[in-house]
Design an enzyme around this catalytic site. Structure first.
Site, PDB file in Angstrom:
ATOM      1  N   CYS B 233       3.597 -11.193 -42.295  1.00 39.74           N
ATOM      2  CA  CYS B 233       2.729 -12.316 -42.631  1.00 39.74           C
ATOM      3  C   CYS B 233       1.301 -11.997 -42.188  1.00 39.74           C
ATOM      4  CB  CYS B 233       3.232 -13.630 -42.027  1.00 39.74           C
ATOM      5  SG  CYS B 233       3.483 -13.602 -40.234  1.00 39.74           S
ATOM      6  N   SER B 269       4.742 -10.441 -37.720  1.00 34.39           N
ATOM      7  CA  SER B 269       3.379 -10.961 -37.884  1.00 34.39           C
ATOM      8  C   SER B 269       2.395  -9.810 -37.850  1.00 34.39           C
ATOM      9  CB  SER B 269       3.033 -11.939 -36.753  1.00 34.39           C
ATOM     10  OG  SER B 269       2.614 -11.242 -35.601  1.00 34.39           O
ATOM     11  N   ASP B 270       1.270  -9.979 -38.541  1.00 36.91           N
ATOM     12  CA  ASP B 270       0.188  -9.015 -38.352  1.00 36.91           C
ATOM     13  C   ASP B 270      -0.283  -9.136 -36.903  1.00 36.91           C
ATOM     14  OD1 ASP B 270      -1.649  -7.032 -38.794  1.00 36.91           O
ATOM     15  OD2 ASP B 270      -2.484  -7.929 -40.609  1.00 36.91           O
ATOM     16  N   CYS B 271      -0.962  -8.094 -36.421  1.00 34.30           N
ATOM     17  CA  CYS B 271      -1.198  -8.015 -34.979  1.00 34.30           C
ATOM     18  C   CYS B 271      -2.242  -9.020 -34.521  1.00 34.30           C
ATOM     19  CB  CYS B 271      -1.569  -6.590 -34.600  1.00 34.30           C
ATOM     20  SG  CYS B 271      -0.112  -5.539 -34.808  1.00 34.30           S
ATOM     21  N   ALA B 273      -1.965 -12.094 -35.305  1.00 32.12           N
ATOM     22  CA  ALA B 273      -2.039 -13.196 -36.273  1.00 32.12           C
ATOM     23  C   ALA B 273      -1.496 -14.487 -35.679  1.00 32.12           C
ATOM     24  CB  ALA B 273      -1.263 -12.828 -37.545  1.00 32.12           C
TER      25      ALA B 273
END
Lengths: 745, 745
Positions: B233, B269-271, B273
């Site tokens: 995401c 999750s994107d880092c 995010a």
């Protein structure tokens, strides 16, 4: 007063019976030569001009060569409408720009046949000459040109075909010509008056390529292919030489290369074009020199309109036009008249019986109305047209030509029609409650009457555009946008919120503001529709007839006039020229060939029955179901082995607007195709690749027309039809309770 | 230091033998559930983040979920290149924007297969995780986006097919996954930093139609159709809700609507995010709330790059993420690892034998070079290419990446390749006399060296464009034109008058000045070609390979950036948006799908042998000889009876340039077609309608490809080939002695 033709040989009968010109067994050249041989030089020299004096000694009557019939017998020096009764009127067809928009050559031929018959009836009655200075076939290259309305538009092929059928209609197909047509203006004439440059002095600098490819094909049709009776040389110079003194154009090209010498056809100068050779072009020093140059270069008859003398007598006396030249010119003229039956007994002339009863016939009447209908081009329609009028419906009929009594619908070079049916008349004939108001052309007026008429009505019909006070002979335009006064009125009318239908007179103007205005529901372009303009428009409005015309000219954006001078004759784009006509300019507001319909047409489409094909698909997701593969064969016609990516893009106007230009639907890289090698591939698509997504996110396959464009830039377009109703391929989940459903925990 | 994967269960073997996670006869969900059931809550909570700590008590090793492999195994926290020797390098393929340009899905699958094998070899050796955060499949909608090079371009279908084959290659087709691919970034993520707006706080406002039609199809391919192991995401919000807390996108769409629950696939999750949810979006108040919202909405693993805590522990302790949510997230993660063979004995894992000998294989090497070649797109060529180099020929090799040692050709997310072949190296390998000079990227430098190299050479090869100092993660562009310093150098080089070939790095810039510069003979676009960039370019230059790539993105004009803000997510044109991608914007400098070849391809063309057909024609003028008629069938699919004008326009690029856009070739008005009625017409043309006029006025029928476009706007395009040599249909008369022959008498 200019010459009358009521003493024409047709009626008074040329009485020098012993002259071979009356010997129907002699050939036309022999007959013409015999007449000329019988004339003294003095007699000859007064018969080389439009208002020819004849030769009383020989019984040769006066003859006025200047008769007009652009879209019906027309006012001109050689034509005489009676004040009332017989020969007081003639059928008025649409102007060529409108007739051309019908894109129907059979219609052109039929209309021209009627014009020719009526013209010959006038001639037989001594009310006109036998030759008519029509058609005007200079390609309408620049939207500013004031005489574009007289032409069949901007495309040389369209013009050539138009004129082929027009000449057939006018001149007839008998050995004897019904009348003599005159193709004008030879050549490269399409400027009246621009930025201080006038046609009388303009030197058109034309490349050989543009000349042969664009400016001449209509004349080649006249001369080489239709053997027209006469051609008119033009005012302008071409590459430094005045057209009427241009031996290259008249002798080398017209007579030698195109072989327009099968008959001794003749060339007539435009009026004063020979005078202009010295007085305006300053190419020679005086009238005698000009006349000598013109006759020697191939002009056979000098039009001296307005009383300027071009000094044919001086030319001969100063040996600037030798006897052989004078004789040849006269022989050509008279062979033209011989071939038109001028010297024949009535019973041997297939057209001599045409008389007043052949004018304004029922057939002419119905064809005039049909031509006006067929030339109408629908440029916009949101669905308001066709309109079924209800009981008690009230309509506003507003605008400068809604009840015009100034012959605006007749355009240029008109005669007197038997009647003149305005839009207001046509609306009233339908039994509607009509609220009428005039409208402005150029100048801002008081809009009160127009607004009151509109307020009292359910629908507004606005009859605007431009007329011959804005574009006509000697009057080029400087702007090609709508007159601001009319835009202002249209804005006021739009503010009422009632649907507006605009019916547009004139050649093209930039319709962008009307196309962008949602209150304006429809636009019908009529050009100059002739005496039946009003009923023709309402034939379309009511749906009695369906529009099918196409624009014979490009609708240029308003700023086009700032991008190239009128004097620039180049067709191709360059740093100082955005290119001319649809062939070279791709920024049209609406392009050449554009025209909407009431119905939908699909062309030769393969049909795919989506419901049946999808019913056979066992996949869980309908968007993945295969569409029948598209076979494509590619051949390497070059000299390198190469891969090739076959690309296919789908486009459609089905589904929710706006529609994407195109969307990638399939591709396949074909590897290592050797020179000369052919490779077949089946491009695979899925039904989902044809689908659109609606506002709720559902993926829907819409029924209707689709096209598959191959490659970039596109090389080929395969179109097909999807039937079977709109099918939802994927029902998209709705967002949940919390507004957009993307709720916080 | 970030987690290492060298204690991976793959090698150390998970030793809790009694746990069902090691029972290969149990189902993957059962195995994952058994492991989770054995963990304490404390153990669970430290395994929900990228740098998972494992459970020493259970023998579960640490695991770093963050490994990268965009176009080869890449530097990242989970990947560890050795300094030298084994596992010190891996094959570097072109970046996706280049690989996509090859338009060959089999090639994508083959390259991804090698990347997956090398990645698995690294994983088997404890040098990487089993999951890789690739591919990046956000459609490259805005040319300014800094990460466009990581994607397969702007078209959702192209991306979907690309990713379909990429996932197959990476994950393999066995029951056990080779590696786990991660489709990112879900969803509507394509902005880094623009005009003060940063991706961490950006709320992408997207219509449902654009979302489903444009932004989501690549993810649908991953989830619904390819059952990818993992999805990431994104940073941004979508319509008000941060993507990683967006239950509509993750639960309703991804898991429920697309059925991405067949396996218990997981979302990472994107880092940061999840941190951004409160700290940047201010959608929640603190780290615990953010973690709770993310996990509850469907995020299964929280990347905490940079050391930000997202407080998974707090979320549980404050009941913001309940036990069932925690357990489900872990079960999904571990089922992912189970399916990748993480808990299997080596002999049962089909990929466990992959080791260092599987990295940098000959096959990988040749495929890396081929991919770089196949992705090259030729944008211009005046015929200079392919170039056969003569003996003693000297070439200049100039530009910022001509001998780049800064890995410019590797683009973003690269690893360490086994070698790095620059253009200079490749040129020298050809045995040419090479004069090399560096060149500027952005800043103007001293051009002396470059000009001297050019002066000493016969031909100039300029290696310019843009690199990741101009476009990359966190770095959107503000301009899309060529850096002025490079234009300046190119102008100086052009002034030498020697032919220049430009080889272009980076995504698209507006090439207008280069396309308009006649000294620049050719342009090759390479994107980011990877470790074999230099030889690949010279494979094309020498003609060893022929270019066949196509642009996977639109080349926008430079002023496009002033016409729409990056934050505007609408695809469709509006008053403040000229439309995005080739689907909606038609002002491209060079369009999506564009690409030139060394050879010519014609597609499925009917062939007309002009010499034979004309030999049969008895007409005196060849231009009038009939062309075989074109049958067209028209169907009225609407509800009004109507006429229809069938129009046909010819177009060709044969004959003298420039070429007209199109020219009217035939038309026919079909009358009174009733609803449902079909009408066939044969459109008639003459050979002259295909001909062009040359500079001397001759009418010439040129051999070659022609297309006939039907209707306005065009509905269909019929293309064909004319063979038989160039035939003069009409020899035009030459002008006579007096200059233009239009002499005065």
């Amino acid at each position: 007063m200019w010459g009358e033709n009521n003493s024409s040989a047709l009626n008074s009968r040329f009485d020098h019976k012993n002259n071979t010109v009356c010997n129907i067994n002699a050939s036309p050249p022999q007959r013409a030569a015999a007449l000329v041989a019988a004339m003294t030089m003095d007699e000859k020299l007064v018969n080389l001009v439009d208002h020819s004096l004849g030769a009383e000694r020989l019984g040769l009557p006066k003859y006025d060569w200047w008769s007009e019939a652009l879209h019906g017998v027309a006012f001109s020096p050689g034509v005489h409408f009676s004040t009332n009764g017989e020969f007081s009127s003639a059928t008025s067809f649409p102007n060529p720009i409108t007739l051309s928009a019908a894109f129907d050559d059979a219609l052109v031929e039929a209309a021209a046949g009627i014009i020719g018959s009526e013209a010959r009836a006038f001639a037989n009655a001594g009310k006109a000459g036998l030759d008519f200075w029509t058609p005007n076939i200079n390609p309408f290259k620049d939207p500013r040109w004031g005489r574009g309305l007289e032409t069949p538009g901007e495309d040389p092929l369209r013009i050539a075909n138009y004129v082929k059928h027009l000449i057939k209609g006018l001149e007839g197909t008998e050995d004897t010509r019904q009348v003599i047509a005159t193709c004008k203006h030879y050549a490269a004439y399409d400027l009246e008056r621009w930025n201080g440059v006038v046609r009388y002095a303009f030197d058109a600098i034309v490349s050989m390529q543009d000349l042969v490819e664009y400016y001449l094909p209509p004349f080649r049709q006249c001369a080489r292919d239709s053997n027209v009776g006469s051609i008119m040389c033009s005012y302008n110079s071409v590459n430094g030489t005045p057209a009427c003194a241009n031996s290259y154009l008249m002798q080398t090209v017209l007579r030698e290369h195109w072989g327009w010498t099968k008959d001794n056809n003749y060339i007539v100068s435009d009026c004063n074009a020979v005078h202009n050779i010295y007085a305006d072009h300053h190419w020679l020093k005086n009238a005698a020199q000009a006349a000598g140059a013109a006759l020697t270069a191939g002009t056979d008859n000098v039009c001296e309109a307005g009383g300027w003398s071009t000094d044919v007598v001086g030319a001969y006396n100063q040996s600037l036009a030798r006897k052989a030249v004078v004789d040849k010119a006269l022989e050509r003229q008279y062979e033209g008249l011989v071939r038109a039956g001028y010297f024949d007994p009535a019973q041997l002339d297939p057209y001599r019986s045409l008389g007043w009863s052949s004018v304004n016939t029922k057939k002419a009447d119905s064809l005039a109305r049909q031509s006006a209908v067929d030339g109408i081009v629908m440029l916009k329609n949101d669905g308001i047209l066709p309109m079924r009028f209800g009981k008690n419906q009230s309509i506003a009929v507003i605008g400068m030509w809604a009840n015009d009594t100034k012959t605006r619908m007749l355009g240029n070079y008109n005669g007197r029609p038997p009647f003149y049916r305005t839009p207001l008349y046509a609306a009233q004939q339908l039994g509607l409650k009509v609220n009428y108001a005039d409208g402005p052309v150029k100048d801002t007026g008081n809009f009160t009457t127009a607004l009151n008429a509109a307020k009292a009505s359910d629908v507004i019909f606005y009859f605007g555009g431009i007329d011959v006070s804005i574009e006509s002979e000697d009057l080029d335009r400087t702007t090609i946008t709508w007159p601001e006064s009319q835009l202002s009125l249209l804005r006021s009318l739009s503010a009422l919120g009632k649907p507006i239908v605009v019916i547009q007179l004139g050649t093209q103007v930039d319709n962008t503001p009307l196309l962008n205005n949602n209150i304006i529901s429809a636009i019908l372009w009529t050009g100059y529709p002739g005496m039946y303009g009003g009923p023709a428009v309402f034939d379309i409005i009511t749906g009695a007839k369906a529009p099918a015309g196409r624009l014979p000219i490009t609708q240029y954006p308003g700023n086009y006039t700032t991008r190239v001078p009128m004097t620039d004759m180049d067709l191709k784009p360059s740093a100082k020229n955005p290119g001319r006509t649809y062939k070279w300019f791709d920024g049209a507001v609406q392009p050449f060939g554009f025209g909407l319909h009431y119905t939908n047409f699909t062309r030769n489409p393969p049909v795919f029955q989506s419901n049946l094909l999808l019913a056979e698909c066992m996949l869980p997701h309908l968007d993945l179901c295969p569409f029948p593969p598209i076979p494509v064969i590619v051949t390497n016609t070059g000299s390198h082995t190469s891969d090739f990516v076959a690309l296919a893009f789908i486009s459609t106007t089905q589904g929710p607007a706006p529609h994407p230009i195109k969307e990638l639907a399939s591709y396949k890289r074909l590897r290592g195709i050797a020179p000369g090698q052919q490779r077949e591939v089946e491009l695979e698509m899925r039904w989902g690749d044809l689908a659109r997504v609606d506002g709720n996110g559902n993926t829907v396959l819409y029924s209707g027309a689709y096209c598959l464009g191959l490659d970039v830039p596109e090389r080929e377009r395969l179109c097909f039809e999807v039937l079977g109703g709109d099918i939802v391929l994927d029902f998209w989940p709705k967002v949940g309770g919390g507004g957009n459903g993307m709720v916080r925990v």
